[in-house]
Design a protein around this motif. Sequence first.
Motif, short mmCIF file in Angstrom:
data_model
loop_
_atom_site.label_atom_id
_atom_site.label_comp_id
_atom_site.label_asym_id
_atom_site.label_seq_id
_atom_site.Cartn_x
_atom_site.Cartn_y
_atom_site.Cartn_z
N VAL A 105 15.72 54.27 29.38
CA VAL A 105 17.01 55.49 29.55
C VAL A 105 18.27 54.78 29.60
CG1 VAL A 105 17.20 57.35 30.60
CG2 VAL A 105 14.96 56.69 30.31
N GLY A 106 18.97 54.35 28.94
CA GLY A 106 20.20 53.74 28.86
C GLY A 106 20.29 52.62 27.81
N GLU A 107 21.60 51.71 27.84
CA GLU A 107 21.85 50.90 26.95
C GLU A 107 21.40 49.65 27.04
OE1 GLU A 107 26.33 49.19 28.01
OE2 GLU A 107 26.24 51.16 27.52
N ILE A 108 20.69 49.14 28.21
CA ILE A 108 20.25 47.71 28.35
C ILE A 108 18.91 47.75 28.10
CG2 ILE A 108 20.12 45.78 29.85
CD1 ILE A 108 21.96 47.14 31.92
N ASP A 109 18.57 46.63 27.02
CA ASP A 109 17.18 46.15 26.95
C ASP A 109 16.65 45.50 27.90
OD1 ASP A 109 14.67 45.97 25.88
OD2 ASP A 109 15.49 44.98 23.84
N LEU A 110 16.08 46.29 28.96
CA LEU A 110 15.43 45.65 30.14
C LEU A 110 14.24 45.03 29.90
CD1 LEU A 110 16.40 48.47 32.87
CD2 LEU A 110 17.45 45.99 32.60
N PHE A 111 13.49 45.58 28.94
CA PHE A 111 12.01 44.98 28.50
C PHE A 111 12.52 43.49 28.04
CE2 PHE A 111 11.13 49.44 27.85
CZ PHE A 111 10.30 49.43 28.77
N PHE A 112 13.61 43.46 27.50
CA PHE A 112 13.90 42.00 26.81
C PHE A 112 14.20 41.02 27.99
CE2 PHE A 112 17.62 39.02 25.85
CZ PHE A 112 16.87 38.23 24.63
N LEU A 113 15.01 41.45 28.89
CA LEU A 113 15.44 40.72 30.10
C LEU A 113 14.15 40.14 30.99
CD1 LEU A 113 18.69 42.43 31.16
CD2 LEU A 113 18.56 40.07 30.18
N MET A 114 13.20 41.29 31.15
CA MET A 114 12.00 40.83 32.08
C MET A 114 11.31 39.84 31.32
SD MET A 114 10.99 44.21 34.05
CE MET A 114 11.20 45.57 32.61
N ASP A 115 11.18 40.05 30.17
CA ASP A 115 10.55 38.98 29.31
C ASP A 115 11.03 37.60 29.14
OD1 ASP A 115 8.39 40.94 28.54
OD2 ASP A 115 9.28 41.37 26.87
N HIS A 116 12.61 37.78 29.25
CA HIS A 116 13.24 36.25 29.29
C HIS A 116 13.13 35.87 30.50
CE1 HIS A 116 16.62 33.78 28.35
NE2 HIS A 116 16.95 33.89 29.67
N PHE A 117 13.12 36.65 31.48
CA PHE A 117 13.00 35.96 33.12
C PHE A 117 11.36 35.31 33.13
CE2 PHE A 117 15.59 39.99 34.68
CZ PHE A 117 16.78 39.33 34.26
N ASP A 118 10.49 35.96 32.58
CA ASP A 118 9.12 35.65 32.66
C ASP A 118 8.96 34.30 31.85
OD1 ASP A 118 6.46 36.23 33.60
OD2 ASP A 118 5.84 36.58 31.69
N ARG A 119 9.57 34.22 30.71
CA ARG A 119 9.45 32.98 29.84
C ARG A 119 10.14 31.74 30.49
NH1 ARG A 119 10.66 36.61 25.49
NH2 ARG A 119 12.63 35.83 25.77
N ASP A 120 11.05 32.26 31.34
CA ASP A 120 11.96 30.99 31.98
C ASP A 120 11.36 30.52 33.19
OD1 ASP A 120 14.49 29.48 31.93
OD2 ASP A 120 14.57 30.51 34.12
N GLY A 121 10.11 31.41 33.59
CA GLY A 121 9.37 30.65 34.81
C GLY A 121 9.87 31.45 36.12
N TYR A 122 10.87 32.67 36.17
CA TYR A 122 10.99 33.01 37.11
C TYR A 122 9.73 33.75 37.91
CZ TYR A 122 12.75 36.60 40.49
OH TYR A 122 13.19 37.74 41.47
N SER A 123 9.59 33.37 39.36
CA SER A 123 8.28 33.70 39.83
C SER A 123 8.40 34.79 40.99
CB SER A 123 7.48 32.53 40.45
OG SER A 123 8.31 31.86 41.14
N GLY A 124 9.79 35.17 41.05
CA GLY A 124 9.99 36.18 42.33
C GLY A 124 9.65 37.63 41.82
N TRP A 125 9.75 38.59 42.59
CA TRP A 125 9.62 39.96 42.36
C TRP A 125 10.97 40.52 41.59
CZ3 TRP A 125 7.11 38.02 46.52
CH2 TRP A 125 5.56 38.33 46.75
N ILE A 126 10.80 41.55 40.82
CA ILE A 126 11.71 42.09 40.53
C ILE A 126 11.81 43.55 40.97
CG2 ILE A 126 12.78 43.27 38.17
CD1 ILE A 126 11.43 41.05 36.65
N GLY A 127 12.98 43.83 41.59
CA GLY A 127 13.41 44.93 42.32
C GLY A 127 13.51 46.25 41.48
N LEU A 128 13.14 47.25 41.54
CA LEU A 128 13.40 48.41 40.65
C LEU A 128 14.51 49.33 41.30
CD1 LEU A 128 9.76 49.40 39.57
CD2 LEU A 128 11.29 47.64 38.86
N GLU A 129 15.54 49.01 41.39
CA GLU A 129 16.86 49.49 42.01
C GLU A 129 17.67 50.44 40.99
OE1 GLU A 129 20.44 48.35 45.36
OE2 GLU A 129 20.23 47.18 43.41
#
Length: 266
Positions: free
Chosen positions: A215-239
């Motif tokens: 719901v909006g213009e940002i492809d947040l799924f792409f970004l979350m997959d990007h963080f995951d592939r990069d090895g980000y291991s922290g939580w993602i806050g749903l703000e």
Amino acid sequence: MPKLAPNLYHQFLELPARERFGAARRAGFDAIEWHFPYEIPIDDLKLLLDDNGLTFVNAVTPVDWSVSKGLAAQPGREDEFRRAADLALRYAFATGLRTLHPGPGQIPPGIAREHCIDVLRANLDYLCEQARGSDLVIAIEGVSNARFPNMVLQTIADAAAVAADLDRPNLGIIYDTFHLRHEEKGPLSAIYERHKDRIAHIQIGNAPPRHEPGVGEIDLFFLMDHFDRDGYSGWIGLEYDPSRDTWSSLRWAERYGYRIGARPAA
């Protein structure tokens, strides 16, 4: 797989504050963030987290949000900030909080931004010293002019510069897609790559309205997959503010293994 943490300041507002913890757990989440948990006594908050198996990942130092957007960079209010910071630290140490955000606030009339930054550095140095030896990380954030005009820190580069100046191992920055999209130019993935070594916490929210993925213009799924592939291991806050009821707005998380289900009957 992204680790998601609903924000109890934005989600599950259909329920009283104490019932939001159980609602998050039943939806499959094992972490939450909540800007201002201080309405609940420390011992009660710890019980709510422990009884529901929840990790507390992000909070904000206490402030009267209707009056001020933060105290950490406000000249002449250093004592007030330290009292707020000390309260936040008591909550953080008791609950195992992972990241604490000391809001800098807006530049007061007639005060130079550079003076505010000097105050911010001193207050952050105090917080970091008090948190030294614990697992708590102090995390600062640029807040877009579109959301709150004239903030002391408006961009992620502003926050990164202050963190670099202090060079404290327990001081990092927050990467928030909503503020980034309103304030920055260029792909958000490139901004993440540029600052990832200092990112202590990630928060997502769409734009222009601050809604959920899809719901909006940002492809947040792409970004979350990007963080995951990069090895980000922290939580993602749903703000973000749900575009519908909380449960409907969280259904997207089922693609990552969460079991949101339908909104419970009253």
